[in-house]
Motif scaffolding. Structure first.
Motif, mmCIF file in Angstrom:
data_model
loop_
_atom_site.group_PDB
_atom_site.id
_atom_site.type_symbol
_atom_site.label_atom_id
_atom_site.label_comp_id
_atom_site.label_asym_id
_atom_site.label_seq_id
_atom_site.Cartn_x
_atom_site.Cartn_y
_atom_site.Cartn_z
ATOM 1 N N SER A 7 -1.301 -2.452 3.328
ATOM 2 C CA SER A 7 -1.320 -3.195 4.577
ATOM 3 C C SER A 7 0.011 -2.927 5.267
ATOM 4 N N PHE A 8 0.295 -3.687 6.312
ATOM 5 C CA PHE A 8 1.575 -3.503 6.991
ATOM 6 C C PHE A 8 2.002 -4.807 7.640
ATOM 7 N N ASN A 49 2.101 -3.241 -0.363
ATOM 8 C CA ASN A 49 1.069 -3.077 -1.387
ATOM 9 C C ASN A 49 0.076 -4.235 -1.306
ATOM 10 N N ASP A 50 -0.813 -4.340 -2.289
ATOM 11 C CA ASP A 50 -1.850 -5.378 -2.245
ATOM 12 C C ASP A 50 -1.309 -6.789 -2.435
ATOM 13 N N GLU A 51 -0.046 -6.923 -2.841
ATOM 14 C CA GLU A 51 0.591 -8.240 -2.947
ATOM 15 C C GLU A 51 1.518 -8.493 -1.755
ATOM 16 N N TYR A 52 1.424 -7.656 -0.748
ATOM 17 C CA TYR A 52 2.200 -7.741 0.501
ATOM 18 C C TYR A 52 3.704 -7.578 0.293
#
Length: 194
Positions: free
Chosen positions: A135-136, A79-82
């Motif tokens: 992201s990944f 997610n957006d917080e990795y």
């Protein structure tokens, strides 16, 4: 380790990574090209930085496979917080018994790889969510000596390695994708949903 196993595995992982990015909607569909692999349509990202990261990871995977030290690989969509939302896990085991003439023309291997790609398309729909800014990250589970040798390898030095603490994480469920044999090795693929 068998060079045929290494080549096919690295090629398969490249296809898997790009298709996970496409079907997981990590990037918009318009940055992907379509291709045919294993007699099915697959996707490949055109973005140069994404390709550079994936190719650098695959060089490390290849090095670990050559040394026989790669046990598990995780491709995590974050997610957006990795924080991982879902992990695609590839678990490698050497078989104690291998018949040399078994699947000599790799017909069964190709069928298994095709089935994986087709199954990926259907299984991702089970956990699709509307999280933006995905992201990944790719995690390699190897031993310390392999990590040290890769960090001093001039071909791999531009790619940073970060040791992660060994910790156990709970997941809501595990969905199996495919298990297949390839030149004396087994590859188990499954999804861990957080």
């Amino acid at each position: 380790m068998d060079n045929c196993f290494i080549d096919i595995t690295v090629e398969f992982l490249a296809v898997a990574f790009h298709n996970i990015l496409y079907y997981g909607s990590v990037y918009p569909g318009n940055v992907f090209d379509t291709r045919r692999k294993y007699s099915v349509v697959v996707y490949r990202c055109r973005h140069p930085e994404v390709n550079h990261y994936i190719n650098s990871c695959l060089k490390s995977v290849e090095e670990c496979l050559k040394c026989g030290t790669l046990r598990r690989l995780e491709f995590a969509v974050t997610n957006d917080e990795y924080n991982p939302i879902v992990k695609f896990v590839f678990h490698f085991d050497k078989n104690s018994v291998h018949e040399e003439n078994s699947d000599a023309y790799l017909v069964q291997v190709e069928q298994n790889l095709r089935a994986f790609c087709l199954n990926l398309n259907t299984i991702i729909g089970k956990f699709q969510n509307n999280i933006e800014n995905k992201s990944f990250t790719i995690f390699l589970h190897t031993n310390e000596s392999s990590a040290v040798s890769m960090s001093i390898n001039p071909d791999l030095q531009e790619f940073p390695y970060v040791e992660v603490e060994d910790k156990t994480e709970d997941c809501e469920r595990i969905l199996p994708l495919r298990r297949f044999e390839l030149r004396g090795y087994s590859i188990d693929t499954y999804v861990e949903i957080k």
